[in-house]
Design an enzyme around this catalytic site. Sequence first.
Site, PDB file in Angstrom:
ATOM      1  N   ASN A 187       0.814  -1.052   0.152  1.00  0.00           N
ATOM      2  CA  ASN A 187       0.071  -0.100  -0.151  1.00  0.00           C
ATOM      3  C   ASN A 187       0.806   1.379   0.035  1.00  0.00           C
ATOM      4  O   ASN A 187       0.659   2.200  -0.863  1.00  0.00           O
ATOM      5  CB  ASN A 187      -0.936  -0.343   1.298  1.00  0.00           C
ATOM      6  N   TRP A 188       1.826   1.440   0.910  1.00  0.00           N
ATOM      7  CA  TRP A 188       2.650   2.408   0.989  1.00  0.00           C
ATOM      8  C   TRP A 188       3.671   2.543  -0.072  1.00  0.00           C
ATOM      9  O   TRP A 188       3.705   3.587  -0.712  1.00  0.00           O
ATOM     10  CB  TRP A 188       3.526   2.398   2.301  1.00  0.00           C
ATOM     11  N   GLY A 189       4.069   1.419  -0.400  1.00  0.00           N
ATOM     12  CA  GLY A 189       4.968   1.503  -1.734  1.00  0.00           C
ATOM     13  C   GLY A 189       4.377   2.007  -3.058  1.00  0.00           C
ATOM     14  O   GLY A 189       5.162   2.712  -3.583  1.00  0.00           O
ATOM     15  N   PHE A 197       6.360  -8.269  -5.832  1.00  0.00           N
ATOM     16  CA  PHE A 197       6.228  -9.731  -5.414  1.00  0.00           C
ATOM     17  C   PHE A 197       5.205 -10.333  -6.170  1.00  0.00           C
ATOM     18  O   PHE A 197       4.027  -9.892  -5.989  1.00  0.00           O
ATOM     19  CB  PHE A 197       6.147  -9.870  -4.055  1.00  0.00           C
ATOM     20  N   LYS A 230       5.823   6.410  17.956  1.00  0.00           N
ATOM     21  CA  LYS A 230       4.722   6.919  18.156  1.00  0.00           C
ATOM     22  C   LYS A 230       3.580   5.618  18.411  1.00  0.00           C
ATOM     23  O   LYS A 230       2.642   6.175  18.873  1.00  0.00           O
ATOM     24  CB  LYS A 230       4.544   7.639  16.914  1.00  0.00           C
TER      25      LYS A 230
END
Lengths: 364, 364
Positions: free
Chosen positions: B37-39, B65, B228
Amino acid sequence: MRSVLLLALCTSTAATSLLSLRGGQGKEKVAIIGSGNWGSAIAKIIGRNVLSKDEFEDEVNMWVFEEQVNGRNLTEIINTDHENVKYLPGIKFTPNVVACPNVTEACKDATMLVFVLPHQFLGRTCPNIVGYAKGCRALSLIKGIEFSDTGPLLISDMIKDEMKGMDVSVLMGANVANEVARDEFCESTVGYKVKSNGDAFQAMLDCPTFRVGSINDVAGVELCGALKNVVALGAGFCDGLELGGNTKAAIIRIGLKETSKFAKMFFSGIKDDTFMESCGLADLVTTCFGGRNRKCAEAFARKEGTWDEIEAAKLNGQKLQGTITCKDVMTVLRAKGVADQFPLFKRIHEIAFEGLPVEKIIEL
Amino acid sequence: MRSVLLLALCTSTAATSLLSLRGGQGKEKVAIIGSGNWGSAIAKIIGRNVLSKDEFEDEVNMWVFEEQVNGRNLTEIINTDHENVKYLPGIKFTPNVVACPNVTEACKDATMLVFVLPHQFLGRTCPNIVGYAKGCRALSLIKGIEFSDTGPLLISDMIKDEMKGMDVSVLMGANVANEVARDEFCESTVGYKVKSNGDAFQAMLDCPTFRVGSINDVAGVELCGALKNVVALGAGFCDGLELGGNTKAAIIRIGLKETSKFAKMFFSGIKDDTFMESCGLADLVTTCFGGRNRKCAEAFARKEGTWDEIEAAKLNGQKLQGTITCKDVMTVLRAKGVADQFPLFKRIHEIAFEGLPVEKIIEL
């Protein structure tokens, strides 16, 4: 109705010399000037605190602007039922909090004055107490700021002037009156010029659910309390646009940086650490997620009306502080030719008063 | 399926010498290692950005992948439809983002590597690229932290070790992948050791809706991203107890201070300013008001189950990071005999794992 039990402890020297917190000849005596929602909340904290501290007299006077509630004087209600039924209903004071309708009388023999009334009333109130207050130290809980042609005027400096040079500390922080009164944990910050006075006010206020830190920076602490309301407008714009948490977090961060820059531009002795205290970061976060400035700005972004219409519809007679401060800040920054160094403050002003589309909040 | 149009620009020297950002012999070539998702969100930003910057080659490889989605290879879908339908559905890449199922191939000729995969995969991934990556600089977007007996281990240092001493910068900030991908305004922070590398990654990422700052402090920036999640547990406890905004603001403030103290205790060169950047204050605010750690801690405070039960019920197969980090942090602090210097971290651990009532969160 005032308790006279403890008055015998109160000597005339106590009123005219600056006592050291411990080991002085007398004890500290606190007077609270104001009895609205915040004044009453802090009266609950102070009243309870002093009972457990030897260095304070038990009795805490609170000046109450007399009014009738259900056919009774508000002062009588407070002194009988130990509750400010009008401005902080449901919360009991300890019985040593004594309401007094005469401000001169309320401040008699006090060594520590707590100012917690709208600053517009300072001019007519201070002359009634200045003669009795030699040697007192003051603490201002008043949030707000005034501006002259040359720059911002601190409320604490206005009190200092009215009180003929009295040392004035300030208390600011992430504390909503009703939450403080209910003993929900929160923090606050005393900003002081004279350390022994900062220590005295800290001792007066600090307790397990209301943790009070202190820092040698009156102006920084006070400006945090004023400028947060401007930043909260930006946060409200984000909410009205239904932007995500990232955007609001960015607004908060940039807002804190601009607050620091503003403080350093107009005052000396500003500490970086101030902005990491409760008065800075924590209060700003609270204000940008709750609070009336955020709420009204959200409505503005949703095109629910003009600022005046929104204020009338949403605030039940209370005043919106952020828009006033926003205008004043921009006037001062433009007069000094430095508005471009404050892109967030400038952008909020453009959206609030110059017709820029709200969507532009994200293009800083 | 890889675009070969631009490969001619790519010389072998480009892969083996450290290029300066501008004025070098060749152009920067970016490879993204990871496509979750972040990539995928960052691939959208980088892919679009490099097209408008002369110093970068247009083509951006992304290691994917390989897996089957509706009977098609995910790489084929990405390279045909320009969308990662599995991990970032609804968002289009610019066509210069090229998915590649072979990580060695994906990194060929790259000068800038972006690591954005679970750190558990580093050990098996890095050996496939380390031989091709001489002269590259790396950027880690991996959030998390590992611990040894002696203290915390940075993910960026793990990458550096795996990549035989490669310089590694990090990117952390208040950015939820889906919001970044939708171009909602947010900010981020590059922490660097080598300024020219920090500048290069900043240039690669910065755009009007994704503002990237930088600071010479890898460890501070990275630790903000890891700790955090521990603070967010405390924020979630407040929510579960239905405490007010004051309390949560206090938790956030104290959490940021303890994060700074922790960083300075275990690493040198930590900058105070780091905690005021997006990676610090802004990310912490976002995480304490949204995010899965906060959400699960809220459920824990409401006695909805054990951590494992809550994770299973709420996270749809994702892992809760904050509880793991919380345990590791406390192990390290106790081994060093300094747990009492971190009252918030300690209290969160006591509530989460030692049976202390959640209500004790307010008695710090």
